[in-house]
Design an enzyme around this catalytic site. Sequence first.
Site, PDB file in Angstrom:
ATOM      1  N   ASN A   1      13.069   9.495   7.278  1.00 30.03           N
ATOM      2  CA  ASN A   1      12.929   8.791   6.002  1.00 30.03           C
ATOM      3  C   ASN A   1      11.575   9.022   5.339  1.00 30.03           C
ATOM      4  O   ASN A   1      10.552   9.062   6.018  1.00 30.03           O
ATOM      5  CB  ASN A   1      13.117   7.277   6.224  1.00 30.03           C
TER       6      ASN A   1
ATOM      7  N   TYR B   1     -20.217 -17.559 -18.134  1.00 26.65           N
ATOM      8  CA  TYR B   1     -19.640 -17.572 -16.792  1.00 26.65           C
ATOM      9  C   TYR B   1     -18.770 -18.811 -16.602  1.00 26.65           C
ATOM     10  O   TYR B   1     -19.153 -19.930 -16.957  1.00 26.65           O
ATOM     11  CB  TYR B   1     -20.727 -17.561 -15.704  1.00 26.65           C
TER      12      TYR B   1
ATOM     13  N   LYS C   1      18.180  10.158  11.058  1.00 24.48           N
ATOM     14  CA  LYS C   1      17.411   9.929   9.837  1.00 24.48           C
ATOM     15  C   LYS C   1      15.942  10.345   9.943  1.00 24.48           C
ATOM     16  O   LYS C   1      15.283  10.097  10.940  1.00 24.48           O
ATOM     17  CB  LYS C   1      17.445   8.435   9.459  1.00 24.48           C
TER      18      LYS C   1
ATOM     19  N   SER D   1     -15.647 -18.132  -1.345  1.00 25.14           N
ATOM     20  CA  SER D   1     -15.187 -16.762  -1.623  1.00 25.14           C
ATOM     21  C   SER D   1     -15.690 -15.800  -0.554  1.00 25.14           C
ATOM     22  O   SER D   1     -15.430 -14.612  -0.615  1.00 25.14           O
ATOM     23  CB  SER D   1     -15.658 -16.303  -3.006  1.00 25.14           C
TER      24      SER D   1
ATOM     25  N   THR E   1      15.356  17.701 -17.756  1.00 28.66           N
ATOM     26  CA  THR E   1      15.113  16.670 -18.764  1.00 28.66           C
ATOM     27  C   THR E   1      16.313  15.738 -18.666  1.00 28.66           C
ATOM     28  O   THR E   1      17.431  16.201 -18.380  1.00 28.66           O
ATOM     29  CB  THR E   1      14.982  17.238 -20.195  1.00 28.66           C
ATOM     30  N   HIS E   2      16.081  14.466 -18.859  1.00 27.51           N
ATOM     31  CA  HIS E   2      17.139  13.453 -18.660  1.00 27.51           C
ATOM     32  C   HIS E   2      17.734  13.544 -17.262  1.00 27.51           C
ATOM     33  O   HIS E   2      18.904  13.225 -17.056  1.00 27.51           O
ATOM     34  CB  HIS E   2      18.269  13.596 -19.689  1.00 27.51           C
TER      35      HIS E   2
ATOM     36  N   GLU F   1       8.074   6.274  -0.463  1.00 28.02           N
ATOM     37  CA  GLU F   1       8.675   5.025  -0.949  1.00 28.02           C
ATOM     38  C   GLU F   1       7.616   3.931  -1.096  1.00 28.02           C
ATOM     39  O   GLU F   1       7.597   3.172  -2.064  1.00 28.02           O
ATOM     40  CB  GLU F   1       9.776   4.560   0.008  1.00 28.02           C
TER      41      GLU F   1
ATOM     42  N   SER G   1      14.909   6.008  11.769  1.00 26.70           N
ATOM     43  CA  SER G   1      15.695   4.790  11.646  1.00 26.70           C
ATOM     44  C   SER G   1      15.987   4.273  13.041  1.00 26.70           C
ATOM     45  O   SER G   1      16.174   5.037  13.981  1.00 26.70           O
ATOM     46  CB  SER G   1      17.003   5.097  10.910  1.00 26.70           C
TER      47      SER G   1
ATOM     48  N   ASN H   1     -24.834 -15.708 -11.343  1.00 27.24           N
ATOM     49  CA  ASN H   1     -23.971 -15.164 -12.392  1.00 27.24           C
ATOM     50  C   ASN H   1     -24.282 -13.703 -12.706  1.00 27.24           C
ATOM     51  O   ASN H   1     -23.370 -12.874 -12.822  1.00 27.24           O
ATOM     52  CB  ASN H   1     -24.085 -16.007 -13.674  1.00 27.24           C
TER      53      ASN H   1
HETATM   54  N1  ARG Z   1     -18.860 -16.562  -5.927  1.00 28.15           N
HETATM   55  C1  ARG Z   1     -19.120 -16.568  -7.323  1.00 28.15           C
HETATM   56  C2  ARG Z   1     -18.186 -15.613  -8.054  1.00 28.15           C
HETATM   57  O1  ARG Z   1     -17.650 -14.780  -7.426  1.00 28.15           O
HETATM   58  C3  ARG Z   1     -20.516 -16.160  -7.598  1.00 28.15           C
HETATM   59  C4  ARG Z   1     -21.052 -16.735  -8.851  1.00 28.15           C
HETATM   60  C5  ARG Z   1     -21.133 -18.211  -8.748  1.00 28.15           C
HETATM   61  N2  ARG Z   1     -21.822 -18.775  -9.840  1.00 28.15           N
HETATM   62  C6  ARG Z   1     -21.837 -20.079 -10.035  1.00 28.15           C
HETATM   63  N3  ARG Z   1     -22.491 -20.505 -11.069  1.00 28.15           N
HETATM   64  N4  ARG Z   1     -21.177 -20.928  -9.269  1.00 28.15           N
HETATM   65  O2  ARG Z   1     -17.983 -15.694  -9.233  1.00 28.15           O
END
Ligand code: ARG
Length: 458
Positions: free
Chosen positions: A286, A318, A284, A24, A156-157, A291, A278, A111
């Site tokens: 825009n 967790y 144009k 991550s 309205t509407h 948007e 454009s 955790n």
């Molecule tokens: N990268 C993990 C998360 O975002 C951190 C916690 C991981 N905990 C574990 N017991 N593997 O949730």
Amino acid sequence: MSSLSRSGVFSGDMDQALARFSESISFDHRLFKQDIRGSIAHARMLAQQRIITDEEFSLIESELLKIQDKIERNEITFRIELEDIHMHIEQALIDALGDVGRKLHTARSRNDQIATDLRLWVRDGLDMIDKLLADLQRAFLSRCEQDAGVILPAYTHMQRAQPVLAAHYWLAYIEKLQRDRSRIADCRRRVNICPLGGAAVAGTSMPIDRQMTAELLGFEAVAANSIDISSDRDFAVESVFVLSLIATHLSGWAEEWILWSTTEFGFIKLPQAFCTGSSIMPQKVNPDTLELTRGKSARVIGNLQTLLTLIKGLPLAYNRDLQEDKPPLFDAFDTVIACLELAVPIVQGSVLQTESISRRLDQGYLDATALMEAMMLRGLPQRTAHHKVGALVAIAKEQKKSLVELSNEDFQKVDPSFDGDLLRKNLGIQGAVASYRSYGSSGPEHVAQQVSAWKKKL
Ligand code: ARG
């Protein structure tokens, strides 16, 4: 080298495909400041509780700050083998301090650590959003003075309904944004609870002081149940809901001003710096910013859906699924911040096309309700007055006239007792606006009161 989370129970390294699947760091590196702040508070508490020595704390603190600088300067290479931001920082600490670094994770788990980091991050994010919402409110408020006296048709509407002051429109947006801000304040109270010390799921036998870490991190209270602590992502869902509603408000506003900026409406001119051209039609200009603001609300609402679906059906406590909370959470904040940052200069820099607005204000019989109410003030029951004004509008439409252009005979055709000269005094757009007197109405007095009240507030 095997990662910090692989204890002696493992006899070999992690499969590379799993390392790629499981990392991550590619997105949670954004939490490095929160992670370091949490770690320093944790270490300070460990020292106060004599779990580590003061010298050890000093070493840990100064090394963590060095690591923070290094991350800021891109001097730490992120590696998927180290999975996440927590392990990158801890590994760097251990590399520098050896056994002292190995003590930081005492009475803590990733955790409660990730829950703490995220809450700190969301808290900052909410504060940022609140500030931008206040900026946007102020932008609308200064329009109230800039556009003083300008009358717009209210719809309205999507049909022309009654004339209102432009300021009354701007005040409507200020009200919506104020509700958004009060939802932020409310949500922030539940975000601002400290999970640190909940450890993995059951708490710890170490003599920690959770109150102290909570105070060091500016949390208002300590979360009371270690099982709940590591599973709870309500604060993430809730804040993304608040963001979704903000995005929805912005989307409605964007749609309105896209329409208003068309030749067909001719109500508003958007600042060119926030428009695009454009590639094939040279004439144009825009309204792409608006948007995209409308379009990006879909992402934010999608992120809310993702988070709700993510936690649906998760048993306590967790579960690794929770790692997936970050991309939608970050994206929701990034998106809404970007939309708000652009909304402010657009609101400030757009110009009402007062000539084209007023030229067509007499279209659509905007003064019909005012005429009806004038009849009611003279004793006619509402349903009767409603019917009679409807008949007058029908005659006017047929003659392609406005109500004020009807003759005395036309009025008498609808009701022989009608005095055209008298009733005509209640017609016309200015008169209709001047006649509103209820609290919350577009009456000039009430609008002026609201503007000055908001000026004090904002
Ligand atoms: N990268 C993990 C998360 O975002 C951190 C916690 C991981 N905990 C574990 N017991 N593997 O949730």
